[in-house]
Each structure stands twice: as C-alpha cells, then as structure tokens.
Write an enzyme that holds these catalytic residues in place. Structure first.
Site, PDB file in Angstrom:
ATOM      1  N   CYS A 280      44.434  43.485  44.428  1.00 54.30           N
ATOM      2  CA  CYS A 280      43.343  42.864  43.679  1.00 54.30           C
ATOM      3  C   CYS A 280      43.783  42.220  42.376  1.00 54.30           C
ATOM      4  O   CYS A 280      43.589  41.020  42.168  1.00 54.30           O
ATOM      5  CB  CYS A 280      42.269  43.905  43.392  1.00 54.30           C
ATOM      6  SG  CYS A 280      41.531  44.645  44.851  1.00 54.30           S
TER       7      CYS A 280
ATOM      8  N   HIS B  31      38.440  42.738  37.506  1.00 55.45           N
ATOM      9  CA  HIS B  31      39.651  43.489  37.837  1.00 55.45           C
ATOM     10  C   HIS B  31      40.917  42.941  37.175  1.00 55.45           C
ATOM     11  O   HIS B  31      42.009  42.988  37.746  1.00 55.45           O
ATOM     12  CB  HIS B  31      39.850  43.598  39.350  1.00 55.45           C
ATOM     13  CG  HIS B  31      40.398  44.948  39.729  1.00 55.45           C
ATOM     14  ND1 HIS B  31      40.345  45.452  40.998  1.00 55.45           N
ATOM     15  CD2 HIS B  31      41.008  45.891  38.971  1.00 55.45           C
ATOM     16  CE1 HIS B  31      40.899  46.660  41.018  1.00 55.45           C
ATOM     17  NE2 HIS B  31      41.306  46.945  39.794  1.00 55.45           N
TER      18      HIS B  31
END
Length: 269
Positions: A85, A141
């Site tokens: 991610c 993120h």
C-alpha cells in the site's frame, strides 16, 4: 474534458494497475494544452480478473466500470513500483520509485511517526501551481505524523476526507449493515480507526457501514462544485474497498451473488 486514470492497487501480493509515467505525462501535458479535469480512482486489493463480464469474471457486477472501459483506453499489461500500500501510493503520487522517497519496504502503521517527506513533490502540488482545486477522498496510507504533519493537506491537497491507513489496522466489529460482524481478523493492537476531514478527526471509530456513502457524497460534491464554477479540478479517490475485511452498507449488502466480496466490490459499480 474529463480524463479518468484507473489505478487498481493490490496491497498483498496482487498486481497494480498503476503507471506513474502516464500520470506524469498527463501533468506535463497540462502545462502546454487545454487543462483537463483529472480523476484517479484507486482500488485496493482488486485483481484484474475480479471485474465483471467485460474482464471475464462470471459473478462480479461492475457495469459502470465496464462502460467506462469500453468508452476509454484499457491497459492490459501493467506494472507497479510495489505490491504494498504505502510504497505504491508514494510512487503513484510522486512519479518516483518509492526507494527514492524512503517509503519502503513496508507500510505505515497507526503508530508510525514518519510519512511521505514534505520535500517530495506530488501531483497535487504540481496541479495547484496550474490553478487546479485538489482533493483526496479515501485511504491515504502515507503517514499521519506529529500534529498531523504528513496528512494530504501538507502535500498539495486542498481537501481531505478519509481513513489514513488500512481499516484492518484497527479493531473492527461491524462490517455489514445493520450489525453484522466482520469475517476477517483486524488488529487489536491499536486504537479505533479515525475518519479525518482535513486535519480534524470527525468520527472514531469510523462506521464502515456508512463510510462508502460519505466518500461518494464528498467526491460528488467536489466535482459538482468545481464544475458549476468552471474551475479545473483534480480528484484522487482512493477506495478502502476491496481490502479486507470486506464491508458494505444497507444499499449493497446481499445485493450480489458473489457474497461478501461481491457486496464490497459492487460499491465501485
């Protein structure tokens, strides 16, 4: 003109449909031609074969994505800077290998103190210099940091609504309307996931059964507001779906024949 760039992220050993060079080429083109409005849709843990009949999956339903693909340009071979991610998002937003920004080899956790370095230049910062209004809706993120110093508003985005990391990094108890439990384990090592608006927490724990509606309403409002004002805009919509645990609202629960994953996937429809 509205250009849609599809970036399908696969956080856990799944390929990504992301080509940062295309994004950078588009940004360069902005400087020399009529300015397009730009929307990037980033899907999480979504495989190429997970999409519906247009891509071959027999039980998935994504008619609007199929329609957009038929009317646009599809890339059937693709590469990503990373299968995780945080590194892949750093590469997508900066157009640089994640090792250059130091966002590797793993992902940011809720207790991580770092984030995407403030001296990195993002696509949002480039577009703001060209007069664009910029927004991110969804999963960030790329770090929170002390006093929220690494959130998107420090990286060229005028507006941010979202959860700053994967929703499995927090305790999760209800994933499906009305009060149905989650089917995957979530971390109990950290506090409940927050929902940020800009740098303020507006909900904690985040309600997964209403999160998609919040995201969609915020994205739609941003597009309509700028379109009405004839203002060029850049929207980065980074879905939490279909990263585990799957979740779905009242509108989509039990709406597909593919079970919990299908109910989560149809939110893209």
């Amino acid at each position: 003109m509205l250009n849609n760039l599809f970036a399908y992220e696969h956080c856990q050993n799944i390929k990504h449909m992301v080509l940062s060079s295309i994004l950078m080429s588009l940004l360069l083109a902005v400087c020399y031609s009529d300015k397009p409005n730009i929307i990037i849709l980033l899907a999480d843990d979504l495989g190429y074969g997970d999409l519906s009949a247009f891509y071959g999956h027999p039980t998935s339903s994504t008619p609007n994505l199929d329609k957009m693909a038929r009317a646009g340009l599809r890339f059937t071979q693709f590469y990503s800077a990373s299968p995780l991610c945080s590194p892949s998002r750093a590469a997508l937003l900066t157009g640089r290998y994640q090792t250059r920004s130091g966002i590797w080899p793993n992902v940011f956790l809720p207790n991580s103190t770092g984030g995407l370095p403030l001296n990195e230049t993002t696509s949002a910062e480039i577009l703001k210099m060209q007069g664009y209004n910029t927004a991110i809706v969804g999963k960030w993120h790329l770090g929170v940091g002390f006093r929220n110093k690494y959130l998107p508003t420090s990286h060229g985005f005028d507006y941010y609504l979202g959860v700053p990391y994967s929703h499995d990094m927090c305790p999760c108890y209800v994933c499906f309307y009305p009060q149905q439990a989650c089917f995957n384990n979530c971390s109990t090592s950290f506090t409940a996931c927050p929902l940020f608006e800009n740098t303020d927490i507006i909900q904690q724990p985040v309600d997964l059964t209403t999160l998609m509606a919040r995201y969609t309403n915020a994205a739609t409002a941003f597009i309509r507001k700028n379109a009405a004002a004839r203002q060029h805009f850049y929207l980065y919509f980074a879905y939490q779906h279909t990263h585990h645990p799957q979740f779905a609202s009242e509108e989509f629960r039990n709406s597909t024949i593919r079970g919990t994953f299908g109910d989560s996937l149809v939110c893209y429809h």
